[in-house]
Design a protein around this motif. Structure first.
Motif, short mmCIF file in Angstrom:
data_model
loop_
_atom_site.label_atom_id
_atom_site.label_comp_id
_atom_site.label_asym_id
_atom_site.label_seq_id
_atom_site.Cartn_x
_atom_site.Cartn_y
_atom_site.Cartn_z
N GLU A 52 0.84 -1.19 0.00
CA GLU A 52 0.00 0.00 0.00
C GLU A 52 0.88 1.24 0.00
O GLU A 52 1.85 1.34 0.75
CB GLU A 52 -0.92 0.02 1.22
CG GLU A 52 -2.14 -0.87 1.06
CD GLU A 52 -3.28 -0.46 1.98
OE1 GLU A 52 -3.07 0.45 2.81
OE2 GLU A 52 -4.35 -1.05 1.87
N VAL A 53 0.51 2.19 -0.87
CA VAL A 53 1.26 3.44 -1.01
C VAL A 53 0.26 4.59 -0.98
O VAL A 53 -0.83 4.48 -1.55
CB VAL A 53 2.04 3.46 -2.34
CG1 VAL A 53 2.78 4.78 -2.51
CG2 VAL A 53 3.03 2.29 -2.40
N PRO A 58 -6.20 13.89 -8.40
CA PRO A 58 -6.68 15.26 -8.58
C PRO A 58 -7.78 15.64 -7.59
O PRO A 58 -8.09 16.83 -7.42
CB PRO A 58 -7.23 15.25 -10.02
CG PRO A 58 -6.46 14.17 -10.71
CD PRO A 58 -6.27 13.11 -9.66
N ILE A 59 -8.34 14.65 -6.89
CA ILE A 59 -9.45 14.92 -5.98
C ILE A 59 -8.99 14.94 -4.52
O ILE A 59 -9.38 15.81 -3.74
CB ILE A 59 -10.56 13.85 -6.15
CG1 ILE A 59 -10.99 13.73 -7.62
CG2 ILE A 59 -11.75 14.15 -5.25
CD1 ILE A 59 -11.50 15.02 -8.22
N CYS A 60 -8.16 13.97 -4.13
CA CYS A 60 -7.79 13.86 -2.71
C CYS A 60 -6.59 12.93 -2.56
O CYS A 60 -6.14 12.32 -3.53
CB CYS A 60 -8.96 13.32 -1.89
SG CYS A 60 -9.41 11.61 -2.34
N ARG A 61 -6.11 12.79 -1.34
CA ARG A 61 -5.09 11.78 -1.03
C ARG A 61 -5.79 10.45 -0.76
O ARG A 61 -6.89 10.41 -0.22
CB ARG A 61 -4.26 12.21 0.19
CG ARG A 61 -3.43 13.47 -0.06
CD ARG A 61 -2.41 13.69 1.04
NE ARG A 61 -1.34 12.67 1.00
CZ ARG A 61 -0.32 12.70 0.15
NH1 ARG A 61 -0.21 13.68 -0.74
NH2 ARG A 61 0.61 11.75 0.19
N THR A 62 -5.12 9.37 -1.17
CA THR A 62 -5.70 8.05 -0.94
C THR A 62 -4.59 7.01 -0.89
O THR A 62 -3.44 7.30 -1.22
CB THR A 62 -6.70 7.69 -2.06
OG1 THR A 62 -7.39 6.49 -1.71
CG2 THR A 62 -6.00 7.49 -3.39
#
Length: 209
Positions: A52-53, A58-62
């Motif tokens: 997992e990274v 363009p919308i948010c961090r995930t």
């Protein structure tokens, strides 16, 4: 114990059928080899480790899943195995490429090594040994012997067409590796060519006789 995977995907079967045809041109044969290698590689890389990274869209961090490093080596058995490299590199462009050079003694049909060059960190890599044909199994066994002697451990073998004799020989010599095959053929003839096969893959890739 390693497993043997024989592909039944319609695209792979169709493209291998085209490669078998004696009138298929060198250009078409080469392109088909690349395409089949890519299709086979897609499945053969199924078990590569992920991690997992955290990224920013363009919308948010995930958090997303990405390859845990790209520690992959592609090792074609020269010369015919080179036909598989471009297809594999299309999937994993950062993979390192080694080479094992073997030729088959025309009298004994035993493999003779003339070249072996591998990435220095081969022991850390998932290794894909590629060769279009698995006939007697001698070349595949010898190539994997050379790789293991140089520290390689995590090895997968990929080929277009295999004879039952070659599969048995490779499994007996290296029971720890998985084998991926596009088509399992009937047998070998008196010259140790696969029947029905597709002829000499190296000659058909490079237009030599």
């Amino acid at each position: 114990m390693g497993k043997v995977y024989v592909f039944d995907h319609p695209l792979i079967q169709h493209k291998v059928a085209l490669m078998r045809m004696k009138d298929t041109s060198v250009k078409d044969f080469r392109e088909l080899a690349k395409e089949v290698a890519m299709l086979m590689g897609f499945e053969a890389t199924r078990n590569l480790p992920l991690e997992e990274v955290e990224i920013e869209t363009p919308i948010c961090r995930t958090r997303v899943r990405m390859l845990k490093g790209e520690d992959i080596a592609i090792v074609p058995i020269l010369r015919a195995g080179l036909g598989f490299v471009d297809g594999m590199l299309a999937l994993v462009p950062n993979a390192k490429v080694g080479h094992v050079g073997l030729y088959r003694d025309p009298e004994t049909h035993e493999p003779v090594e003339y070249y072996c060059k591998l990435p220095k960190d081969i022991e850390k890599r998932q290794i894909f040994v590629v060769d279009p044909m698995l006939a007697t199994g001698g070349s595949a066994v010898a190539a994997i012997d050379f790789i293991k002697k140089r520290g390689g451990r995590n090895i997968t073998f990929m080929c277009l067409i295999a004879a039952p004799q070659g599969i048995e020989t490779l499994q007996k010599a290296h029971p720890d590796i998985d084998i991926y095959i596009a088509s399992k053929d009937e047998t070998l003839d008196e010259n140790a060519y696969i029947v029905p096969g597709l002829g000499d893959a190296g000659d058909r890739l490079y237009g030599t006789k």
